[in-house]
Design a protein around this motif. Structure first.
Motif, PDB file in Angstrom:
ATOM      1  N   VAL A  19       0.840  -1.204   0.000  1.00 46.80           N
ATOM      2  CA  VAL A  19       0.000   0.000   0.000  1.00 46.80           C
ATOM      3  C   VAL A  19       0.875   1.254   0.000  1.00 46.80           C
ATOM      4  O   VAL A  19       0.591   2.228  -0.701  1.00 46.80           O
ATOM      5  N   LEU A  20       1.967   1.224   0.767  1.00 42.70           N
ATOM      6  CA  LEU A  20       2.896   2.358   0.784  1.00 42.70           C
ATOM      7  C   LEU A  20       3.541   2.570  -0.580  1.00 42.70           C
ATOM      8  O   LEU A  20       3.667   3.705  -1.050  1.00 42.70           O
ATOM      9  N   CYS A  21       3.937   1.491  -1.234  1.00 46.80           N
ATOM     10  CA  CYS A  21       4.566   1.597  -2.558  1.00 46.80           C
ATOM     11  C   CYS A  21       3.600   2.137  -3.604  1.00 46.80           C
ATOM     12  O   CYS A  21       3.976   2.976  -4.426  1.00 46.80           O
ATOM     13  N   VAL A  22       2.362   1.690  -3.572  1.00 43.55           N
ATOM     14  CA  VAL A  22       1.355   2.183  -4.513  1.00 43.55           C
ATOM     15  C   VAL A  22       1.156   3.685  -4.306  1.00 43.55           C
ATOM     16  O   VAL A  22       1.121   4.464  -5.270  1.00 43.55           O
ATOM     17  N   TYR A  23       1.033   4.100  -3.046  1.00 42.30           N
ATOM     18  CA  TYR A  23       0.858   5.523  -2.752  1.00 42.30           C
ATOM     19  C   TYR A  23       2.070   6.321  -3.243  1.00 42.30           C
ATOM     20  O   TYR A  23       1.918   7.357  -3.897  1.00 42.30           O
ATOM     21  N   ALA A  24       3.259   5.850  -2.911  1.00 43.23           N
ATOM     22  CA  ALA A  24       4.483   6.556  -3.301  1.00 43.23           C
ATOM     23  C   ALA A  24       4.589   6.682  -4.814  1.00 43.23           C
ATOM     24  O   ALA A  24       4.936   7.748  -5.341  1.00 43.23           O
ATOM     25  N   ASN A  25       4.284   5.619  -5.537  1.00 45.00           N
ATOM     26  CA  ASN A  25       4.345   5.667  -7.007  1.00 45.00           C
ATOM     27  C   ASN A  25       3.334   6.664  -7.572  1.00 45.00           C
ATOM     28  O   ASN A  25       3.650   7.419  -8.485  1.00 45.00           O
ATOM     29  N   ALA A  26       2.128   6.678  -7.016  1.00 47.33           N
ATOM     30  CA  ALA A  26       1.098   7.600  -7.501  1.00 47.33           C
ATOM     31  C   ALA A  26       1.478   9.055  -7.229  1.00 47.33           C
ATOM     32  O   ALA A  26       1.117   9.948  -7.992  1.00 47.33           O
ATOM     33  N   GLN A  27       2.223   9.289  -6.152  1.00 50.68           N
ATOM     34  CA  GLN A  27       2.619  10.653  -5.776  1.00 50.68           C
ATOM     35  C   GLN A  27       4.012  11.021  -6.298  1.00 50.68           C
ATOM     36  O   GLN A  27       4.510  12.105  -5.982  1.00 50.68           O
ATOM     37  N   LEU A  28       4.615  10.107  -7.058  1.00 54.40           N
ATOM     38  CA  LEU A  28       5.981  10.295  -7.546  1.00 54.40           C
ATOM     39  C   LEU A  28       6.938  10.587  -6.391  1.00 54.40           C
ATOM     40  O   LEU A  28       7.813  11.442  -6.467  1.00 54.40           O
ATOM     41  N   MET A  29       6.738   9.848  -5.315  1.00 58.14           N
ATOM     42  CA  MET A  29       7.519  10.009  -4.094  1.00 58.14           C
ATOM     43  C   MET A  29       8.579   8.909  -4.044  1.00 58.14           C
ATOM     44  O   MET A  29       8.283   7.747  -4.294  1.00 58.14           O
TER      45      MET A  29
END
Length: 121
Positions: A19-29
């Motif tokens: 879930v953290l990786c999906v969020y980070a990818n979507a936010q370009l983080m």
């Protein structure tokens, strides 16, 4: 940003990491995530300034997430803590270590969004 997850349940740990990786990818983080299945392994790797954010389960093997958070807090006043658990039993204890947030398992994408909104403020 470097994050640690401390959870002895491999399925829960993998879910939160995903879930953290999906969020980070979507936010370009750019996130680096270190995963620990024991609190003692986490404390061995921990040093002040290494992690911006640490996600703790309440029960980690024979230990408690709050106890590992206390030891980390004693070394680093700036690290942020999020407790993730199926039980709200320790939610109040989180104030003792200035926990930033408390999530119920399983963490959802919306939960992670709220954590990062608060963290980035």
């Amino acid at each position: 940003m470097r994050i640690a997850i401390v959870d002895d349940d491999t399925k829960d740990l993998a879910h939160l990491k995903g879930v953290l990786c999906v969020y980070a990818n979507a936010q370009l983080m750019d996130l680096e995530i270190d995963a620990f299945s024991s609190g003692s392994d986490f404390l061995q790797a921990f040093r002040p300034g290494k992690y911006s954010l640490v996600f703790f389960d309440n029960y980690i093997g024979n230990g408690l997430g709050i106890d590992f958070a206390r030891k980390a807090r004693a070394q680093d006043e700036d690290v942020e803590f999020v407790f993730v658990s199926m039980s709200r039993e320790f939610a109040v204890a989180g104030f003792e270590v200035r926990a930033m947030h408390y999530l119920s398992k399983p963490a959802t994408p919306n939960d992670i969004k709220k954590v990062f909104e608060r963290f980035l403020r």
